[in-house]
Design a protein around this motif. Structure first.
Motif, PDB file in Angstrom:
ATOM      1  N   GLN A 131       0.845  -1.102  -0.089  1.00  9.06           N
ATOM      2  CA  GLN A 131      -0.017  -0.005   0.155  1.00  9.06           C
ATOM      3  C   GLN A 131       0.924   1.181   0.058  1.00  9.06           C
ATOM      4  OE1 GLN A 131      -2.891   0.204  -0.681  1.00  9.06           O
ATOM      5  NE2 GLN A 131      -4.346  -1.221   0.702  1.00  9.06           N
ATOM      6  N   LEU A 132       1.881   1.338   0.831  1.00 11.23           N
ATOM      7  CA  LEU A 132       2.811   2.382   0.919  1.00 11.23           C
ATOM      8  C   LEU A 132       3.479   2.607  -0.549  1.00 11.23           C
ATOM      9  CD1 LEU A 132       4.672   1.894   4.472  1.00 11.23           C
ATOM     10  CD2 LEU A 132       2.730   3.406   3.906  1.00 11.23           C
ATOM     11  N   TRP A 154       1.945   3.135   8.852  1.00 14.44           N
ATOM     12  CA  TRP A 154       0.908   1.885   8.570  1.00 14.44           C
ATOM     13  C   TRP A 154      -0.084   2.669   7.595  1.00 14.44           C
ATOM     14  CZ3 TRP A 154       0.342  -3.102   9.134  1.00 14.44           C
ATOM     15  CH2 TRP A 154       1.526  -3.942   9.877  1.00 14.44           C
ATOM     16  N   TYR A 155      -0.574   2.379   6.579  1.00 14.89           N
ATOM     17  CA  TYR A 155      -1.762   2.678   5.749  1.00 14.89           C
ATOM     18  C   TYR A 155      -3.009   2.506   6.381  1.00 14.89           C
ATOM     19  CZ  TYR A 155      -4.951   2.918   2.025  1.00 14.89           C
ATOM     20  OH  TYR A 155      -5.996   3.474   1.218  1.00 14.89           O
ATOM     21  N   LEU A 180      -4.411   8.761   4.626  1.00 15.61           N
ATOM     22  CA  LEU A 180      -4.384   8.821   6.154  1.00 15.61           C
ATOM     23  C   LEU A 180      -3.447   7.645   6.276  1.00 15.61           C
ATOM     24  CD1 LEU A 180      -4.866   9.810   8.907  1.00 15.61           C
ATOM     25  CD2 LEU A 180      -7.007   8.334   8.923  1.00 15.61           C
ATOM     26  N   PHE A 181      -2.247   8.002   7.067  1.00 10.07           N
ATOM     27  CA  PHE A 181      -1.425   6.960   7.651  1.00 10.07           C
ATOM     28  C   PHE A 181      -1.582   6.853   9.038  1.00 10.07           C
ATOM     29  CE2 PHE A 181       0.094   8.183   3.406  1.00 10.07           C
ATOM     30  CZ  PHE A 181       0.124   6.972   2.811  1.00 10.07           C
ATOM     31  N   SER A 182      -0.696   6.166   9.951  1.00  9.25           N
ATOM     32  CA  SER A 182      -0.579   6.058  11.348  1.00  9.25           C
ATOM     33  C   SER A 182       0.046   7.285  11.771  1.00  9.25           C
ATOM     34  CB  SER A 182       0.138   4.960  11.586  1.00  9.25           C
ATOM     35  OG  SER A 182       1.152   4.731  11.090  1.00  9.25           O
ATOM     36  N   THR A 202      -9.411   9.893  14.482  1.00  5.71           N
ATOM     37  CA  THR A 202      -9.457  10.130  15.685  1.00  5.71           C
ATOM     38  C   THR A 202      -8.745   8.794  16.476  1.00  5.71           C
ATOM     39  OG1 THR A 202     -11.702   9.028  15.939  1.00  5.71           O
ATOM     40  CG2 THR A 202     -11.409  11.509  16.431  1.00  5.71           C
ATOM     41  N   ALA A 203      -8.931   7.482  15.790  1.00  7.44           N
ATOM     42  CA  ALA A 203      -8.137   6.476  16.048  1.00  7.44           C
ATOM     43  C   ALA A 203      -6.565   6.757  15.678  1.00  7.44           C
ATOM     44  CB  ALA A 203      -8.487   5.219  15.364  1.00  7.44           C
ATOM     45  N   ALA A 204      -6.323   7.230  14.767  1.00  4.29           N
ATOM     46  CA  ALA A 204      -4.819   7.628  14.180  1.00  4.29           C
ATOM     47  C   ALA A 204      -4.381   8.664  15.088  1.00  4.29           C
ATOM     48  CB  ALA A 204      -4.842   7.998  12.619  1.00  4.29           C
TER      49      ALA A 204
END
Length: 320
Positions: A195-196, A216-217, A240-242, A316-318
Motif C-alpha cells: 500500500q505504501l 501504517w496505511y 491517512l497513515f498512522s 481520531t483512532a490515528a
C-alpha cells in the motif's frame, strides 16, 4: 451430566475423525509437490540447490511432522501426537516468512529457465494434479495451519478438563494461535508495504517520502477542503497513515509524464492534531470535520454522511 459427557464424546469423535481425514488429504497434496517436483528436481539438477531451497522452503520437514501426527491420530494417541507436533510448529512461521520470496523466485525461474519451464508444465499436466499448478499448492501449509486452529479448539471444547489430554490440547491451541498471529503479522506487514509503495508511485516526484519505517496505511479518499476566506471549495485526495495525513491534487491531464498522478499539496503530522465534528452528528446530508494543528486549521467536508463518520473514526483512532 452423563448426557452432556456423551454429547461431548460424540462431537469429539466426529472432530477427531475429520481431523484425520483432512490430514490424509493434506499429506497427499504435499506428497504431489515432493514426489513430482522436489525429488525429481534434486536428482536432475535442473535448479541450483539454493534456488530449490528458496522455492520449497521447509516443505519436507512439514510433511514429516504431519506424517508423524497422522500416525499418532490413526492409533488414537492424541496426547503424544500433539506433543510431537508442537515441536515443529515454528516451521509454519518460517514457511510464511519465505513464501513471497518463494513465489518471486518461482516466477523468475519460469521466465528465465527454459528446461524448468518445460518440466513444470509437463508435471502439472499429470492427472494427479487435477489441473492445479505448483503456485496453487505452495500456500497449502498456511491454509492447513488455519484449519488446525479450528480443529484443536473444537477438540478442546469437547474434552473434559479432568481428561489426561486436556492440558496438552490447551497447550497446543495456545501454540497454534501464537503461530497464526505470527503468520498474520507477516501478511499484514507485506500488505502494508504494498500500500505504501502504491501511494508513493501515485505521487509525482520523490519529494514526499511515503515509505517510512513503522508507518501504517489506514485509508484514502476524496474530500472537499473549505477555505478560510470565502473562496470556492477545493477537491483534494487525502491519504491517512498512522503518523501523517497527506493532501494531494490531480496533476494537469495534459502533462506528458504525470497526467495520471497526484501532486502532494501538504503533509500534516498527526502527533499534535485534534479532530472535531463541526456538523454531521445527525443523519443529515454529509458533514464537516475540523482538524486543528499547531499553525493551521483544516476544514474537510463531504456530502456523504457515512463517509464523514468513517473519516472521523479513522482520524481520531490515528491521532489517539
Amino acid at each position: 451430566v452423563e448426557d452432556q459427557r456423551a454429547r461431548w464424546e460424540r462431537k469429539r469423535s466426529r472432530t477427531a475423525k475429520e481431523l484425520l481425514e483432512t490430514e490424509h488429504k493434506y499429506l497427499e497434496q504435499l506428497d504431489l509437490v515432493l514426489t513430482y517436483f522436489v525429488t525429481i528436481l534434486k536428482a536432475k539438477g535442473t535448479l541450483k540447490p539454493a534456488v530449490l531451497e528458496t522455492i520449497f522452503g521447509p516443505l519436507e520437514s512439514l510433511y514429516s511432522a504431519s506424517h508423524v501426527l497422522s500416525l499418532h491420530l490413526e492409533k488414537g494417541n492424541l496426547g503424544p501426537g500433539l506433543e510431537n507436533f508442537c515441536q515443529s510448529l515454528d516451521l509454519y512461521g518460517h514457511y510464511a516468512e519465505n513464501l513471497e520470496h518463494a513465489n518471486k523466485t518461482l516466477k523468475e525461474q519460469v521466465r528465465k529457465n527454459k528446461s524448468f519451464r518445460r518440466f513444470k508444465k509437463l508435471q502439472e499436466t499429470r492427472p494427479q494434479f487435477q489441473g492445479r499448478q505448483l503456485e496453487d499448492l505452495l500456500p497449502l501449509p498456511l491454509q492447513r495451519l488455519h484449519q488446525y486452529k479450528h480443529f484443536f479448539r473444537d477438540l478442546l471444547e469437547n474434552t473434559s478438563p479432568d481428561a489426561a489430554e486436556y492440558q496438552k490440547l490447551a497447550k497446543t491451541v495456545k501454540s497454534v494461535c501464537e503461530v497464526c498471529h505470527w503468520v498474520q503479522d507477516i501478511f499484514d506487514k507485506r500488505e502494508n508495504s504494498l500500500q505504501l509503495l502504491r501511494v508513493q508511485k501515485l505521487l509525482k516526484g520523490q519529494k514526499t517520502q511515503v515509505l517510512a519505517a513503522g508507518r501504517w496505511y489506514i485509508r484514502e479518499g476524496w474530500l472537499l477542503v473549505v477555505p478560510a476566506k470565502g473562496e470556492e471549495l477545493k477537491r483534494r485526495m487525502f491519504f491517512l497513515f498512522s503518523d501523517v495525513l497527506i493532501a494531494a491534487k490531480p496533476c494537469h491531464p495534459l502533462h506528458l509524464l504525470n497526467s495520471s498522478k497526484l501532486s502532494c499539496q501538504a503533509v500534516y503530522p498527526l502527533h499534535q492534531c485534534s479532530v472535531d465534528k463541526v456538523f454531521g452528528h445527525t443523519w443529515s446530508q454529509g458533514g464537516l470535520l475540523s482538524l486543528s494543528f499547531p499553525h493551521k486549521t483544516l476544514l474537510l467536508m463531504s456530502s456523504n454522511q457515512q463517509e464523514i463518520n468513517d473519516w472521523y473514526q479513522s482520524l481520531t483512532a490515528a491521532v489517539r
